[in-house]
Design a protein around this motif. Structure first.
Motif: not given
Length: 182
Positions: A10-35
């Protein structure tokens, strides 16, 4: 993850847009560590040290059980050897924890309050480990070769040799006691 950790999801979903905007993020696993920089190196044999320490305190992680955080002058630092390093982890551990390399690092490193020094990468990588290993190997190798030249075959003592040593020891003791009386 959604079913196993619903509050986290729920917390990650509320911040999905910010998490997807990180560099190197796979759009299908947007909640995972990006780098995932060097994450694969954590699960392998390595030497580890704390970044700030009063003295060399390297340790070995033989089976890749330990991870650490790093950055700047906080956390830890790890050393993974390449296959062409020409030195074992155990040998490198002994060298890095030696008083000679500790002294060398402390002369180059930043000193902090309380007698702590930085064991960060920028200081560790300047240590003359390769030349020191090569010099030690050269000395050991030449010493070994000279020893081999002197020894033709191992000599095993016989009972007569042992008896001779005992007799010589007794004579030495007798002459020493006689000398002291004179």
């Amino acid at each position: 993850m959604k079913s196993r950790y619903p509050k986290t999801w729920k917390y990650l979903s509320r911040n999905r847009d910010r998490l997807e905007d990180r560099s190197g993020v796979n759009k299908e696993t947007w909640w995972q560590y990006g780098r995932p920089q060097n994450l694969d190196k954590f699960e392998t044999e390595k030497l580890m040290t704390q970044v700030l320490a009063a003295e060399s305190s390297f340790s070995i992680d033989k089976d890749g059980s330990y991870v650490f955080v790093g950055g700047g002058n906080a956390g830890g630092y790890g050393v993974v050897l390449s296959s062409s390093a020409g030195v074992s982890y155990e040998s490198l551990l002994a060298i890095l924890n030696s008083s000679l390399l500790e002294w060398t690092l402390q002369k180059e490193s930043s000193q902090f309050r309380g007698g702590y020094y930085s064991y960060a990468r920028r200081f560790i990588e300047k240590l003359p480990v390769r030349s020191w290993v090569e010099d030690c190997w050269s000395v050991l190798s030449s010493s070994w070769k000279s020893q081999q030249a002197r020894v033709t075959r191992p000599r095993h003592p016989t009972n007569d040799d042992a008896n001779q040593d005992i007799r010589l020891g007794a004579s030495r003791r007798e002459s020493a006691s006689t000398d002291s009386l004179a």
